[in-house]
Design an enzyme around this catalytic site. Structure first.
Site, PDB file in Angstrom:
ATOM      1  N   HIS A  10      13.879  -7.184  -8.510  1.00 24.30           N
ATOM      2  CA  HIS A  10      12.591  -7.485  -8.004  1.00 24.30           C
ATOM      3  C   HIS A  10      12.873  -8.688  -7.092  1.00 24.30           C
ATOM      4  CE1 HIS A  10      11.568  -4.555 -10.763  1.00 24.30           C
ATOM      5  NE2 HIS A  10      10.652  -4.192  -9.927  1.00 24.30           N
ATOM      6  N   CYS A  40       0.801  -1.258  -0.091  1.00 24.24           N
ATOM      7  CA  CYS A  40      -0.013   0.082  -0.061  1.00 24.24           C
ATOM      8  C   CYS A  40       0.909   1.060   0.009  1.00 24.24           C
ATOM      9  CB  CYS A  40      -0.957   0.059   1.336  1.00 24.24           C
ATOM     10  SG  CYS A  40      -1.907  -1.281   1.428  1.00 24.24           S
TER      11      CYS A  40
END
Ligand code: GLN
Ligand code: ZN
Length: 776
Positions: free
Chosen positions: A711, A534
């Site tokens: 990543h 978030c």
């Protein structure tokens, strides 16, 4: 199911609601489950409670009619959830809870043997969805039980909810052919529609009377199909679905912009309810949209006006929105007209009520998800029934327009005095390249993208500082130690251009927003970015200016620790705008210009502090690209201009870098070159340097295509990175090539980071030593 006794569509609804939970319950449940700290059963209990609480909450906010509450549930991503439900992904088995969760999270996150599905941005938002992959001969094995369970769960709690699925056209338009497959996903539409038909008939069997199908592909010019082709696909798919004998009524939605041929196609085949996005932003981009809707929708039985903007955080001007609704009603007397949000509310935080430290004058201007639900309910009730809400909205609109907080005359004057059109840094690149030789960089210089691992200690320090446990002085001291450590690590690794590591930044946008005038930040305004991730986007409330230098002290300190050049780090105007909630009272281009000149002052201060390399990050440049082709040139013009404003007065000997990531750059590579940075680093490792095919001779300056994917914790070998460097050298001259990772390292740990960077330097040395590069 479609007889006269059918339940009518609710007069007030929303397209979707944030899934993350007001206390980020979903995030916490996911992360505990992934860490093995709670069982599948505990995870289920937590997410079940969140769903039911959400339904109760929405009912309490006024979504009381049957099917007014959307059940847009997903543990990780709604595209993945639909793909599993209709059987585009997954085994098609409906096994134990453990097995289902294992399958879902394996697709979303990968495991030791399987890579995760690719993730990409959902339309022009900062939400990432998982990209389904289709084989040449896929067999779709739908699992209607996934959605039936949701319906049953809601019923048991006393709610008649509306299941939400991504529609078949959009699902395929956003999918890709699996590795080795050659069939375009949309060619599988007829077979996929059968799978949807099966899910729909099972829902009908369970007595579900309304289902929502999202078709935002119809508002975008996509690479995968033209507007006309998508419309034709929609015509075929929905003719078939609407012709089913047993099915719920269909609510088809077209959020995120204006549907064109697709709207005509849908209106013609006639789902029982059809939603259009008539938010102010969409109408500004498509000025004749309301007329198009009126001319097209006369035979639609229930038209839903997505009039409350679901993407921004500003309180609606209810009177103005009401007039729009009244106008459409009057023009379409045969049609029942209801109201909703323009898009799912997943893009805004839960509630303004959760904020305790917003400026008191600003708080009433804002409307997050809960406040928007109330606006929809008030709008449906109308100005007489909901007189208080309308009166309040009117006051808010007036006080905001009159507030001195939104206007800063000095900023306005400065920006108005800027030249119109494009600005150009002088001298041109070739001459700057000469001036920058003084930096004395070796061939194939190595660098990183800016951030170093944000360790648990740094995060703990930040939390302690925020709560007042750690004094300002102690906090700064801890960060300085970290900067010194980052510099030392880079010296040891033998990197050529160093960075300070950005430990002082909680987030690359929020950090600047906190220091700029004209922005406010929230305490609890979390918005899901993907999975459990978030962000808390800042809110731009007024004219933007820089009261004082923002990055100079950290950069100066880091430079004082090394003789190597140290790169200053700024976030560019477009990225600050894209990852904030923008103003709706001035065009984006105005805020972009204001950010451009504020950051230009930062560049000047960095130069004065002796910093000779400055990077201006623009990872979001691609994200704001308009969905419709004809709006793109104008956007790229102001976006490029705002970046150029930052660097336009930089000295010729100051080397300006930029960095981009997160997307395919083919479409905007001309604009990337037009940024006129001296050095551009771009994510490229995952696509194995594919990007260089688009570069050819349009790129006159220096380029650093990323040679390792940051990543995952995996450490690429020297050989692997050397191979990528050689691949780059086949299409790009050595004299202008840089060696760097794909992106910043903040999400990584130190161990793998040091190992990977060491291999990166060794790979560069190997390529140089192997004679693959001649002395210039
Ligand atoms: N300088 C930033 C970093 O390294 C860039 C991040 C990004 O591109 N998203 O973290
Ligand atoms: Zn990046």
């Amino acid at each position: 199911m479609t007889s006269a006794s059918s339940v009518p569509f609710p007069t007030a609804t929303i397209e979707g609601y944030p899934r993350v939970g007001a206390q980020r319950e979903l995030k916490h449940a996911l992360e505990k489950f992934w860490a093995g700290n709670i069982s599948a059963e505990d995870f289920h209990v937590a997410t079940h409670a969140l769903r039911v609480d959400t339904y109760n909450h929405l009912h309490g906010l006024g979504l009381t009619q049957p099917y007014a509450i959307p059940a847009d549930v997903a543990h990780y991503d709604h595209v993945l959830e639909t793909a599993l439900t209709v059987g585009v992904l997954g085994s098609g088995e409906d096994d134990s809870l453990e097995a289902r969760l294992e399958e879902e999270f394996r697709l979303a996150r990968g495991n030791a043997d399987t890579p995760a599905l690719e993730m990409t941005k959902w339309f022009d938002t900062n939400y990432h969805y998982l990209v389904p992959e289709l084989a040449d001969t896929p067999s779709f094995r739908p699992v209607a039980a996934r959605v039936l369970r949701i319906v049953e769960e809601a019923r048991a709690a006393g709610h008649q909810v509306r299941p939400v699925l991504v529609g078949p056209v959009t699902l395929l338009a956003l999918s890709k052919a699996a590795e080795g497959a050659t069939t375009a996903p949309l060619e599988h539409l007829p077979a996929l529609v059968e799978a949807y038909a099966q899910v729909l008939s099972e829902l009908a069997g369970a007595g579900v009377e309304w289902v929502q199908l999202l078709e935002p592909a119809l508002v975008a010019d996509l690479e995968s199909a033209s507007d006309e082709e998508l419309a034709q696909h929609a015509r075929t798919a929905y003719t078939q679905l609407l012709g089913l004998e047993a099915r719920p009524q269909l609510y088809v939605t077209t959020p995120y912009g204006a549907a064109r041929a697709g709207l005509e196609a849908l209106a013609e085949v006639g789902p029982e309810a059809l939603q259009v996005d008539v938010s102010t932003v969409t109408l500004a981009a498509e000025p004749n949209y309301v007329e198009h809707i009126i001319a097209t929708a006369a035979q639609v039985s229930h038209l839903v006006l997505g009039a409350i903007d679901g993407r921004n955080v500003w309180a609606a001007n209810l009177h103005q929105v009401h007039e729009l609704v009244a106008k459409v009603k009057e023009a379409l007397p045969e049609v029942t007209v209801g109201v909703s949000t323009s898009v799912s509310l997943q893009h805004v935080p839960h509630s303004v009520g959760a904020e305790t430290s917003l400026p008191v004058d600003v708080a009433p201007w804002l409307s997050f998800a809960d406040e928007k639900v109330a606006e929809v309910v008030a709008l449906a009730a109308g100005p007489f029934e909901a007189a208080d809400a309308f009166a309040r909205a009117e006051r808010v609109v007036r006080t905001r327009a009159e507030s001195s907080r939104t206007h800063n005359d000095a900023v306005r004057e400065r920006v108005e005095a800027l030249p119109q059109g494009q600005v150009q840094r002088q001298p041109l690149y070739a001459e700057r390249e000469e001036a920058q030789r003084a930096l004395n960089l070796p061939q194939l210089p190595t660098t990183t993208i800016g951030s170093f691992p944000q360790t648990a200690e740094i995060r703990a320090c930040r939390a302690a500082h925020r709560s007042g446990e750690l004094s300002d002085a102690d906090y700064v001291e801890a960060l300085r130690r970290e900067v010194a450590h980052v510099v030392e690590v880079q010296e040891k690794l033998g990197l050529d251009v160093l960075v300070h590591g950005e430990p002082e930044r909680n987030d690359m946008v929020q950090y600047f927003a906190e220091l700029l005038d004209g922005c406010v930040v929230t305490e609890n305004g979390w918005v899901q970015s993907y999975g459990s991730r978030c962000t808390r986007p800042p809110i731009i409330v007024g004219d933007i200016s820089r009261p004082e230098a923002m990055t100079v002290e950290w950069t100066r300190y880091a430079q004082s620790l090394t003789d190597k050049p140290l790169k200053g780090m700024l976030t560019g105007p477009v990225t600050i705008l894209a990852w904030s909630f923008a103003r709706d009272d001035v065009p984006l281009a105005v805020s972009a210009d204001q950010l451009g000149v504020a950051l230009a002052d930062e560049v000047r201060d960095l130069e004065e502090a002796g910093v000779s390399i400055i990077q201006i990050d623009e990872p979001a440049l691609r994200e704001l690209l308009p969905l419709r082709r004809e709006h793109r040139a104008e956007y790229l013009d102001w976006a490029v201009r705002s970046f150029r404003l930052v660097s336009v007065n930089a000295r010729p000997e100051t080397q300006i870098h930029t960095h981009l990531c997160y997307s395919e750059f083919g479409q905007i590579i001309d604009a990337v070159a037009a940024l006129d940075a001296d050095v551009t680093s771009i994510e490229a490792a995952r696509s194995r340097m594919e990007l260089l095919q688009d570069v050819d001779d349009r790129f006159y300056s220096q380029l650093g295509p990323g040679i390792y994917d940051i990543h995952s914790p995996r450490v690429p070998s020297v050989a692997e990175m050397a191979e990528l460097i050689r691949a780059a050298l086949r299409s790009f001259p050595a004299q202008r090539l840089w060696i760097n990772p794909d992106c910043g390292l903040k999400t990584r740990g130190y161990k793998e980071t040091e190992a990977a960077l060491r291999n990166m330097v060794l790979a560069r040395d190997e390529v140089l030593g192997s004679g693959a590069v001649q002395e210039s």
